[in-house]
Enzyme design. Structure first.
Site, short mmCIF file in Angstrom:
data_model
loop_
_atom_site.label_atom_id
_atom_site.label_comp_id
_atom_site.label_asym_id
_atom_site.label_seq_id
_atom_site.Cartn_x
_atom_site.Cartn_y
_atom_site.Cartn_z
N PHE A 59 10.33 10.30 5.81
CA PHE A 59 8.92 10.34 5.42
C PHE A 59 8.28 8.96 5.43
O PHE A 59 7.08 8.81 5.58
CB PHE A 59 8.79 10.93 4.01
CG PHE A 59 9.52 10.13 2.98
CD1 PHE A 59 8.92 9.06 2.33
CD2 PHE A 59 10.83 10.43 2.65
CE1 PHE A 59 9.60 8.32 1.39
CE2 PHE A 59 11.52 9.70 1.71
CZ PHE A 59 10.90 8.64 1.08
N GLY A 76 13.39 6.87 4.02
CA GLY A 76 13.75 8.17 4.57
C GLY A 76 12.90 8.50 5.76
O GLY A 76 12.15 7.65 6.28
N LEU A 130 12.08 6.42 -12.05
CA LEU A 130 13.24 7.10 -12.63
C LEU A 130 14.50 6.29 -12.37
O LEU A 130 14.45 5.18 -11.84
CB LEU A 130 13.35 8.51 -12.06
CG LEU A 130 12.14 9.42 -12.32
CD1 LEU A 130 12.29 10.75 -11.62
CD2 LEU A 130 11.95 9.62 -13.83
N GLN A 138 8.86 5.08 3.11
CA GLN A 138 9.61 4.18 2.24
C GLN A 138 9.17 4.37 0.79
O GLN A 138 8.10 4.91 0.52
CB GLN A 138 9.37 2.72 2.64
CG GLN A 138 9.68 2.42 4.10
CD GLN A 138 9.19 1.05 4.51
OE1 GLN A 138 9.94 0.10 4.51
NE2 GLN A 138 7.91 0.95 4.83
N VAL A 139 10.02 3.91 -0.12
CA VAL A 139 9.69 3.89 -1.55
C VAL A 139 9.93 2.48 -2.05
O VAL A 139 10.99 1.89 -1.80
CB VAL A 139 10.53 4.89 -2.35
CG1 VAL A 139 10.15 4.83 -3.83
CG2 VAL A 139 10.33 6.30 -1.82
N ILE A 160 13.22 0.13 -2.44
CA ILE A 160 14.32 0.81 -3.13
C ILE A 160 14.73 2.10 -2.45
O ILE A 160 15.67 2.76 -2.90
CB ILE A 160 13.97 1.10 -4.61
CG1 ILE A 160 12.69 1.95 -4.70
CG2 ILE A 160 13.82 -0.19 -5.38
CD1 ILE A 160 12.34 2.35 -6.12
N GLY A 161 14.09 2.49 -1.38
CA GLY A 161 14.48 3.71 -0.70
C GLY A 161 13.75 3.88 0.61
O GLY A 161 12.63 3.37 0.79
N ASP A 220 14.46 21.87 -0.66
CA ASP A 220 15.45 20.81 -0.38
C ASP A 220 16.10 20.35 -1.68
O ASP A 220 16.21 19.15 -1.95
CB ASP A 220 14.79 19.63 0.33
CG ASP A 220 15.82 18.70 0.97
OD1 ASP A 220 16.96 19.14 1.19
OD2 ASP A 220 15.48 17.54 1.25
N PHE A 251 4.46 7.27 -8.48
CA PHE A 251 5.26 8.10 -9.38
C PHE A 251 5.76 7.27 -10.55
O PHE A 251 5.79 6.04 -10.50
CB PHE A 251 6.48 8.68 -8.65
CG PHE A 251 6.14 9.67 -7.57
CD1 PHE A 251 5.95 11.01 -7.86
CD2 PHE A 251 6.04 9.26 -6.25
CE1 PHE A 251 5.66 11.92 -6.86
CE2 PHE A 251 5.76 10.15 -5.24
CZ PHE A 251 5.56 11.49 -5.55
#
EC number: 2.7.12.1
Length: 629
Positions: A122, A120, A193, A124-125, A117-118, A239, A190
């Site tokens: 850093f 960047g 959200l 992945q998510v 789902i994401g 950020d 996490f």
């Protein structure tokens, strides 16, 4: 001796008798050539010489067009489907040191991976199902590289520290559930959200949300910054931007801040190049020491963007960014520029003293000059909001806009020491409407906003299909944002229409927080404590710090018993925080403030709305209008 035709040194050429036979063939040659060869501009020789650059560009366009079509036909929900060389980390990682995510894979006999789902800088998510707790979670998978692991360990330490001081999860910070190592990757688990604030803006076609919803978001974000600024934490997010602020639920206005991958504590600053460009503070641009006040600058930029729909300062590079700031706020104070290592990157001294913006190639041609783009015009203080779109709407009077403008200007003070603190912001008159709503004695649900929702009504479907990551959006580049805003009316679909304008988070009492470690605004620090949380000059009560519950309350009924705060049983709770105890001054922050203020007189306290107009340079606002809410 006669030489026979077709022999001798010139035997390759036709003889006189053959000449007449060749001419018809030459005349027929153009008819036999391909049509593409008849145009000199499309000849291969020209394409590979004079037009070589055009040829390469055409090849790139064709290649990326095909790549884009393939990506649209097969959404990248599973990174194992990508054509990567699976040679790193025993075949578990791709060439970029990212874990190759496979849908349906089960980790530690507990987490079942659903989808990516994401992604960047850093890592992945992924969205996953926790079979032990029977809930969906977001797992941030850090790259299998030492530099990223070291930075992630700092993020992990800060998240655990915040969890220790926010056990009830009421200060709008994303909750870290647990962490573990899996196949040489650090994984942070996490809560899952919903959409981020940029998605919310895109859903409005970048026309912005109402001032009422902006107020609700601002109150929560100021509360979060107040929490981060407690002496035990003293955390700088570094950020803060719309992509790193996520809705808890797509039908509510409760939010949480995510992505502490660039964060640090006061006195432990690691990087100089921080913050995304649109939200980068002047002290970071100028290379001077920074503290917690840089997050307040970012918040001021975010609030304007949430209401207008577009970034306040959308520079294409750092020089352009500074020029856009100067257009709104003027030239920074001379003492600040004299101490800035990078001042001459943007400014130059005038012969008679003072500073002016340097005329460089990076400075855009339509730069108008210092203070030519006034904030009151950007907000539409006297013209019915941005573009006149809010004219006549309840909650968008000139008095409301005057309060909002005054709060933003205090957040965007050049000098960090003069910038308003989170506590000072929560006591500002802009939040008086929220305080009035909190004292509403009507039936349950009547405390919802009376301001019409520009997002109109509500919503449909669940959030599972396009959930934003709890990992946020790491990095400090706004190139992609600039592209998305320049093409904002041609973008992809946003989140489904929500009613978060009509459903604010449940307002419950909470333990008061001390002022931030760096000190308060000068006029606040040296005054007697404000009793009963009364706003100066207004007589209104300071609203209790709002709370983001794990499950959003219904707009028409009280929350279920398991979400009720025990302090609500019996008489109404006293939401007024006691006088704040003086916070210990951090040596680095004290030295910075002493150096940056330079004897500058303190700011006046927030005025009554009736007096804001003349002080902000506005004329023609009648006293009766300015005093109404």
């Amino acid at each position: 001796m006669a030489v026979p035709p077709g022999h001798g040194p010139f035997s390759g050429f036709p003889g006189p008798q053959e000449h007449t036979q060749v001419l018809p063939d030459v005349r027929l040659l153009p008819r036999r050539l391909p049509l593409a060869f008849r145009d000199a501009a499309s000849a291969p020789l020209r394409k590979l010489s004079v037009d070589l650059i055009k040829t390469y560009k055409h090849i790139n366009e064709v290649y990326y067009a095909k790549k884009k079509r393939r990506a649209q036909q097969a959404p990248p929900q599973d990174s194992s489907t990508k054509k990567e060389k699976k040679v790193l980390n025993h075949g578990y990682d791709d060439d970029n040191h990212d874990y190759i995510v496979r849908s349906g894979e089960r980790w530690l006999e507990r987490y079942e991976i659903d989808s990516l789902i994401g992604k960047g800088s850093f890592g992945q998510v992924v969205k996953a199902y926790d079979h032990q707790t029977q809930e969906l979670v977001a797992i941030k998978i850090i790259k299998n590289k030492k530099a990223f692991l070291n930075q992630a360990q700092i993020e992990l330490r800060l998240l655990e520290l915040m969890n220790q001081h926010d056990t009830e999860m009421k200060y709008y910070i994303v909750h870290l559930k647990r962490h573990f190592m899996f196949r040489n990757h650090l994984c942070l688990v996490f809560e899952l959200l919903s959409y981020n604030l940029y998605d919310l803006l895109r859903n409005t076609h970048f026309r912005g949300v109402s001032l009422n919803l902006t107020r609700k978001l601002a109150q929560q974000l100021c509360t979060a910054l107040l929490f981060l600024a407690t002496p035990e934490l003293s955390i700088i997010h570094c950020d803060l931007k719309p992509e790193n602020i996520l809705l808890c639920n797509p039908k509510r206005s409760a939010i949480k801040i995510v992505d502490f991958g660039s964060s640090c504590q006061l006195g432990q600053r690691i990087y100089q190049y921080i913050q995304s460009r649109f939200y980068r503070s002047p002290e970071v641009l100028l290379g001077t020491p920074y503290d917690l006040a840089i997050d307040m600058w970012s918040l001021g930029c975010i609030l304007v963007e949430m209401h207008t729909g577009e970034p306040l300062f959308s520079g294409s590079n750092e020089v352009d960014q500074m020029s856009r700031i100067v257009e709104v706020l003027g030239i920074p104070p001379a003492p600040m520029l004299e101490q800035a290592p990078k001042a001459r990157k943007y400014f130059e001294r005038l012969p008679g003293g003072g500073w002016t913006l340097r005329r460089t190639k990076e400075l855009r041609k339509d730069y108008q000059g210092p203070g030519t783009r006034r904030l009151q015009e950007v907000l539409g203080v006297q013209t019915g909001g941005p573009g006149g779109r809010r004219a006549g709407e309840p909650g968008h009077s000139p008095a409301d806009y005057l309060r909002f403008q005054d709060l933003v200007l205090r957040m965007l003070e050049y000098e960090p020491a003069a910038r308003i603190s989170p506590l000072g912001a929560l006591q500002h008159g802009f939040f008086r409407r929220t305080a009035d709503e909190a004292t509403n004695t009507g039936p349950a649900g009547s405390s919802a906003s009376t301001s019409p929702a520009p997002l109109d009504t509500c919503p449909s479907s669940s959030t599972a299909s396009s959930i934003s990551s709890s990992g946020g959006s790491s990095g400090s580049s706004n190139d992609n944002r600039a592209y998305r805003y320049s093409n904002r009316y041609c973008g992809g679909p946003g989140p489904p229409i929500t009613d978060c304008e009509m459903n604010s988070p449940q307002v419950l009492p909470s333990q008061p927080l001390r002022p931030w470690a760096g000190g308060d605004v000068p006029h606040k620090t040296h005054q007697a404590p404000i009793s009963a949380s009364t706003l100066p000059g207004t007589g209104a009560q300071l609203p209790p710090l709002p709370r983001c519950l794990g499950r959003p309350p219904s707009p028409t009924s009280p929350p279920p018993p398991e979400l009720m705060d025990v302090s609500l049983v019996g008489s109404p709770p006293d939401c007024s925080p006691p006088p704040p105890a003086p916070a210990p001054q951090h040596p680095a922050a004290s030295a910075l403030r002493t150096r940056m203020t330079g004897g500058r007189p303190p700011l006046p306290p927030p005025d009554d709305p009736a007096t804001l107009g003349p002080r902000l340079g506005l004329h023609g606002v009648p006293q009766s209008t300015a005093a109404s809410s």
